[in-house]
Scaffold this active site. Sequence first.
Site, short mmCIF file in Angstrom:
data_model
loop_
_atom_site.label_atom_id
_atom_site.label_comp_id
_atom_site.label_asym_id
_atom_site.label_seq_id
_atom_site.Cartn_x
_atom_site.Cartn_y
_atom_site.Cartn_z
N ARG A 17 -10.85 -0.25 5.15
CA ARG A 17 -9.43 -0.31 5.51
C ARG A 17 -9.03 0.87 6.36
NH1 ARG A 17 -5.31 0.31 0.73
NH2 ARG A 17 -5.15 2.48 1.45
N ASP A 62 0.81 -1.22 0.00
CA ASP A 62 0.00 0.00 0.00
C ASP A 62 0.85 1.27 0.00
OD1 ASP A 62 -2.48 -1.24 -0.04
OD2 ASP A 62 -2.59 -1.41 2.14
#
Length: 300
Positions: A263, A91
């Site tokens: 998330r 990420d």
Amino acid sequence: MVKLGANIGARIDGVDLSAGIDAATAAEIYAALLEHKVIFFRGQHGLDDEGQLALARRLGTPTAAHPTVWRSEALLPIDSRYDKANAWHSDVTFVDRIPKASLLRAITLPEYGGTTVWANTETAYEQLPRPLQALAENLWAVHTNAYDYATEADLREVTLADTEQEYRRDFVSEYFETEHPVVRVHPETGKRVLLLGQFVKHFVGFGQTESATLYRLFQDRITRLENTVRWNWEPGDLAIWDNRATQHYAVADYDDQYRRLNRVTLAGDIPVDIHGRRSRSLVGDASNYSDVVEPVPLAS
């Protein structure tokens, strides 16, 4: 705790995260995370958005949702109407302060498909022949958020839904470029890990053809099936992964069904290579996205 594979993944049973956790439990969970790279909790039906954020705060410092997408919120919806994240990545590697971890909670799942796969970038490095380790240790790569749709000339745009095009415009609304070492030293375990993924634009000092060859050479090692774990989501599941030592891939095999997971991301540090050199921001300022949080190495 149930180990899920030789190289990565464990499931933790018997913990109700919605009730909150104390410092000792948080420390045990975090130790399991560092050891297994990605950990899973089944059936956390009582865990809501606030509970997910509270858990994240027990494990670290939450970032904003994303550097360019839904910036005002700490919680980022992973929503199939906008993007399916079906490419191997860690990420937000296009900024200098790479997140240390993410917590992902299942909200709405398709009737079939929609699994997520994680790969261990520590074992990928360790399993390289020594000459390839030496090569990787001296390589740097430029990461960018414009990775595969940098221009309006991308013909795939004509096949995207309006929501997907809107998401992609947001994703590149502020441009970032950062130079990272291909091998970074994990700031807590001291292990060497490979830092690559879909946000790599090219390798420093190499042209596009050579960069593509180098990328495949190392990326294929990361994603060997023996180096991965695949999670079949069920309602209420929560996954937590060490973003500094893994890549992941959301498998887009659920047709046009709706899929959403929420998330929360935890702030990390600026990567350091084996020679002590830190990653360098070339374009963009990520200070509004995340603090730089320097962890304490385990050996200290």
